[in-house]
Design a protein around this motif. Structure first.
Motif, PDB file in Angstrom:
ATOM      1  N   LEU A   1       0.832  -1.211   0.000  1.00 31.75           N
ATOM      2  CA  LEU A   1       0.000   0.000   0.000  1.00 31.75           C
ATOM      3  C   LEU A   1       0.863   1.256   0.000  1.00 31.75           C
ATOM      4  N   ALA A   2       1.965   1.215   0.775  1.00 29.67           N
ATOM      5  CA  ALA A   2       2.875   2.370   0.782  1.00 29.67           C
ATOM      6  C   ALA A   2       3.521   2.571  -0.579  1.00 29.67           C
ATOM      7  N   SER A   3       3.757   1.471  -1.316  1.00 27.10           N
ATOM      8  CA  SER A   3       4.367   1.614  -2.647  1.00 27.10           C
ATOM      9  C   SER A   3       3.427   2.335  -3.609  1.00 27.10           C
ATOM     10  N   PHE A   4       2.122   2.059  -3.507  1.00 22.78           N
ATOM     11  CA  PHE A   4       1.180   2.765  -4.371  1.00 22.78           C
ATOM     12  C   PHE A   4       1.118   4.248  -4.025  1.00 22.78           C
ATOM     13  N   ALA A   5       1.159   4.545  -2.727  1.00 25.22           N
ATOM     14  CA  ALA A   5       1.172   5.950  -2.326  1.00 25.22           C
ATOM     15  C   ALA A   5       2.427   6.651  -2.819  1.00 25.22           C
ATOM     16  N   ASN A   6       3.559   5.977  -2.734  1.00 32.59           N
ATOM     17  CA  ASN A   6       4.817   6.563  -3.214  1.00 32.59           C
ATOM     18  C   ASN A   6       4.787   6.747  -4.736  1.00 32.59           C
ATOM     19  N   GLY A   7       4.152   5.796  -5.438  1.00 28.88           N
ATOM     20  CA  GLY A   7       4.033   5.931  -6.889  1.00 28.88           C
ATOM     21  C   GLY A   7       3.186   7.117  -7.287  1.00 28.88           C
ATOM     22  N   LEU A   8       2.098   7.368  -6.561  1.00 24.52           N
ATOM     23  CA  LEU A   8       1.254   8.529  -6.861  1.00 24.52           C
ATOM     24  C   LEU A   8       1.996   9.828  -6.613  1.00 24.52           C
ATOM     25  N   SER A   9       2.801   9.863  -5.553  1.00 26.89           N
ATOM     26  CA  SER A   9       3.559  11.088  -5.268  1.00 26.89           C
ATOM     27  C   SER A   9       4.684  11.313  -6.260  1.00 26.89           C
ATOM     28  N   SER A  10       5.094  10.274  -6.991  1.00 31.10           N
ATOM     29  CA  SER A  10       6.164  10.419  -7.977  1.00 31.10           C
ATOM     30  C   SER A  10       5.679  11.000  -9.302  1.00 31.10           C
ATOM     31  N   ILE A  11       4.378  11.074  -9.504  1.00 35.67           N
ATOM     32  CA  ILE A  11       3.846  11.621 -10.758  1.00 35.67           C
ATOM     33  C   ILE A  11       3.958  13.137 -10.736  1.00 35.67           C
ATOM     34  N   PRO A  12       4.547  13.748 -11.768  1.00 34.94           N
ATOM     35  CA  PRO A  12       4.629  15.221 -11.826  1.00 34.94           C
ATOM     36  C   PRO A  12       3.222  15.831 -11.807  1.00 34.94           C
ATOM     37  N   MET A  13       2.967  16.703 -10.826  1.00 37.23           N
ATOM     38  CA  MET A  13       1.640  17.276 -10.680  1.00 37.23           C
ATOM     39  C   MET A  13       1.257  18.165 -11.852  1.00 37.23           C
ATOM     40  N   ASP A  14       2.271  18.765 -12.530  1.00 36.93           N
ATOM     41  CA  ASP A  14       1.945  19.658 -13.637  1.00 36.93           C
ATOM     42  C   ASP A  14       1.421  18.894 -14.859  1.00 36.93           C
ATOM     43  N   MET A  15       1.572  17.548 -14.850  1.00 38.26           N
ATOM     44  CA  MET A  15       1.090  16.758 -15.978  1.00 38.26           C
ATOM     45  C   MET A  15      -0.360  16.308 -15.798  1.00 38.26           C
ATOM     46  N   LEU A  16      -0.884  16.438 -14.576  1.00 36.13           N
ATOM     47  CA  LEU A  16      -2.255  16.033 -14.313  1.00 36.13           C
ATOM     48  C   LEU A  16      -3.188  17.227 -14.449  1.00 36.13           C
ATOM     49  N   ARG A  17      -4.204  17.087 -15.277  1.00 38.44           N
ATOM     50  CA  ARG A  17      -5.180  18.164 -15.492  1.00 38.44           C
ATOM     51  C   ARG A  17      -6.548  17.676 -15.041  1.00 38.44           C
ATOM     52  N   PRO A  18      -7.368  18.567 -14.564  1.00 41.29           N
ATOM     53  CA  PRO A  18      -8.697  18.155 -14.089  1.00 41.29           C
ATOM     54  C   PRO A  18      -9.567  17.531 -15.179  1.00 41.29           C
ATOM     55  N   ASP A  19      -9.337  17.931 -16.432  1.00 43.46           N
ATOM     56  CA  ASP A  19     -10.188  17.432 -17.514  1.00 43.46           C
ATOM     57  C   ASP A  19      -9.708  16.099 -18.095  1.00 43.46           C
ATOM     58  N   MET A  20      -8.635  15.525 -17.542  1.00 41.73           N
ATOM     59  CA  MET A  20      -8.101  14.279 -18.067  1.00 41.73           C
ATOM     60  C   MET A  20      -8.970  13.096 -17.623  1.00 41.73           C
ATOM     61  N   SER A  21      -9.264  12.221 -18.571  1.00 44.54           N
ATOM     62  CA  SER A  21     -10.001  11.007 -18.253  1.00 44.54           C
ATOM     63  C   SER A  21      -9.028   9.894 -17.859  1.00 44.54           C
ATOM     64  N   ALA A  22      -9.585   8.794 -17.374  1.00 47.89           N
ATOM     65  CA  ALA A  22      -8.740   7.663 -16.996  1.00 47.89           C
ATOM     66  C   ALA A  22      -7.973   7.123 -18.196  1.00 47.89           C
ATOM     67  N   LEU A  23      -8.615   7.134 -19.375  1.00 47.67           N
ATOM     68  CA  LEU A  23      -7.939   6.662 -20.581  1.00 47.67           C
ATOM     69  C   LEU A  23      -6.779   7.572 -20.944  1.00 47.67           C
ATOM     70  N   ASP A  24      -6.971   8.877 -20.761  1.00 51.43           N
ATOM     71  CA  ASP A  24      -5.878   9.812 -21.054  1.00 51.43           C
ATOM     72  C   ASP A  24      -4.691   9.567 -20.131  1.00 51.43           C
TER      73      ASP A  24
ATOM     74  N   ASN B   1      -0.776   7.999 -21.236  1.00 46.78           N
ATOM     75  CA  ASN B   1       0.363   8.919 -21.103  1.00 46.78           C
ATOM     76  C   ASN B   1       1.561   8.148 -20.578  1.00 46.78           C
ATOM     77  N   ARG B   2       2.576   7.977 -21.402  1.00 48.03           N
ATOM     78  CA  ARG B   2       3.720   7.159 -21.032  1.00 48.03           C
ATOM     79  C   ARG B   2       4.475   7.744 -19.855  1.00 48.03           C
ATOM     80  N   THR B   3       4.584   9.056 -19.776  1.00 44.22           N
ATOM     81  CA  THR B   3       5.339   9.685 -18.695  1.00 44.22           C
ATOM     82  C   THR B   3       4.656   9.463 -17.348  1.00 44.22           C
ATOM     83  N   ILE B   4       3.328   9.632 -17.319  1.00 45.88           N
ATOM     84  CA  ILE B   4       2.593   9.443 -16.064  1.00 45.88           C
ATOM     85  C   ILE B   4       2.703   7.990 -15.598  1.00 45.88           C
TER      86      ILE B   4
END
Length: 390
Positions: free
Chosen positions: A258-281, A285-288
């Protein structure tokens, strides 16, 4: 013989078997149909069978050969119908016709020919059909093409002893559901909790929550039963030291995962996540995906290794030969670590996938060597039969 009832019905537009004197038939043929030819295959009697005594003998022969066959009762039912008609003043005859074992067109053609041969000797102007089921009644159009059908009677067998036996079995199961704690806690406990929850919801004027409460209780009960949680909890008092090792390692491994999933989420650059992005988007996204995998893999592998290591220690202390499989699992997990890291590099950095393929091939070769070595080691130490068994 078992008792029988007559389910009487007449085809559309057909006349009754007890008509007025103006519409009475001069000669009636009571015809028993055995489409699958049980009378021939089991009783060894050729059809057509014509006459009261001949039909009684045929029914008796079939009942002796197979007491559970309903066709014998249909024959006796035809004889009874014949005697009733004669006692009422009708001119009647009784006969039995049969098809073939595999039914189908050949069976229907055989029945048609037998009915024709009977009518050539006994010129009936109406027929009463007696059968033991709908399958035999499928030949009604064939018979109607040769003689009018004035009534259809179906023989229904009453198996009183079977009914009593069924009630006895049902009562035994109901008693087990009520008094056996293994079953009563779900078949009585869960409905009891649902009824109590519904009553409390009505008392406290929380009727709008009753559906959610019922679904939650049912869902919890299904989860408990599906994963044997109740048995696991009840077995805690009988745990051995090796079981505590396994439980600790499983809980610790799950927390690390569970801690690994939390660490993985924190490793995603926040500037790449947009509110209008769907799960498919997000998944495309290879970088995310690569950033999440990079932050997750190390702790994820440690968590899985913790679980497998605890199982290995538990089996090792118990002297189980399953330790060979546990060691192989840890070895394969370690060999897959580098290829998975290389896969994330392919996603995030665009490196060549050929390095990933070469790592997988090397890992496969090492796994084969390790499996062969461990197999030889444990076979010499414990005996090959035990190793193969586990």
């Amino acid at each position: 013989m078992p008792h029988s009832d007559f389910d009487k019905s007449s085809p559309a537009g057909a006349k009754s078997t007890s008509p007025s004197r103006e519409a009475a038939h001069s000669k009636i043929l009571v015809l028993c149909i055995d489409r699958d030819d049980d009378i021939g295959s089991k009783g060894g009697i050729e059809t057509p069978i014509v006459g009261r005594d001949a039909c009684i003998n045929a029914g008796t022969r079939l009942a002796i050969e197979d007491p559970e066959d309903a066709d014998s009762n249909a024959i006796f039912g035809a004889v009874k119908t014949y005697e009733e008609l004669v006692s009422k003043g009708y001119t009647a005859e009784v006969a039995v016709v049969a098809g073939k074992f595999n039914r189908g067109v050949e069976a229907d053609e055989k029945i048609s020919l037998e009915v024709k041969s009977i009518l050539e000797k006994y010129h009936a102007d109406g027929a009463v059909i007696v059968s033991d089921g709908e399958d035999d009644e499928t030949v009604l159009p064939i018979i109607q093409s040769r003689v009018p059908v004035i009534s259809v009677q179906r023989v229904i067998i009453r198996h009183s002893r079977s009914v009593e036996y069924s009630y006895a079995v049902l009562g035994r199961y109901l008693k087990m559901l009520v008094y056996d704690s293994q079953y009563s806690k779900f078949f009585l406990g869960v409905p009891g909790v649902l009824l109590a929850a519904g009553a409390l919801a009505v008392i406290f004027d929380a009727g709008k929550w009753i559906t959610a409460i019922i679904l939650a209780i049912l869902g919890g009960a299904f989860i408990v039963r599906a994963f044997d949680i109740d048995k696991t909890l009840s077995s805690f008092g009988r745990l051995t030291p090796t079981s505590f090792i396994k439980i600790f390692s499983v809980i610790a491994g799950v927390l690390i995962i569970l801690a690994s999933f939390a660490n993985g989420l924190s490793s995603i650059p926040m500037d790449m996540l947009r509110p209008d992005m769907s799960a498919l988007d997000i998944l495309s996204n290879r970088t995310i995906v690569g950033s999440f995998a990079t932050g997750t893999i190390t702790l994820l592998w440690i968590g899985i290794a913790t679980i497998l290591g605890g199982i290995l220690l538990s089996n090792w202390f118990r002297g189980s030969t399953r330790t060979m499989s546990d060691i192989l699992r840890l070895a394969v997990l370690a060999l897959l670590y580098i290829p998975v890291l290389q896969f994330t590099a392919v996603l995030t950095e665009g490196t060549s996938p050929f390095t990933l393929i070469s790592s997988l091939l090397i890992g496969l070769a090492v796994s084969l060597v390790a499996a062969t070595f461990l197999y030889q080691y444990f076979r010499n130490k414990k005996g090959g039969s035990e190793v193969l068994k586990h």
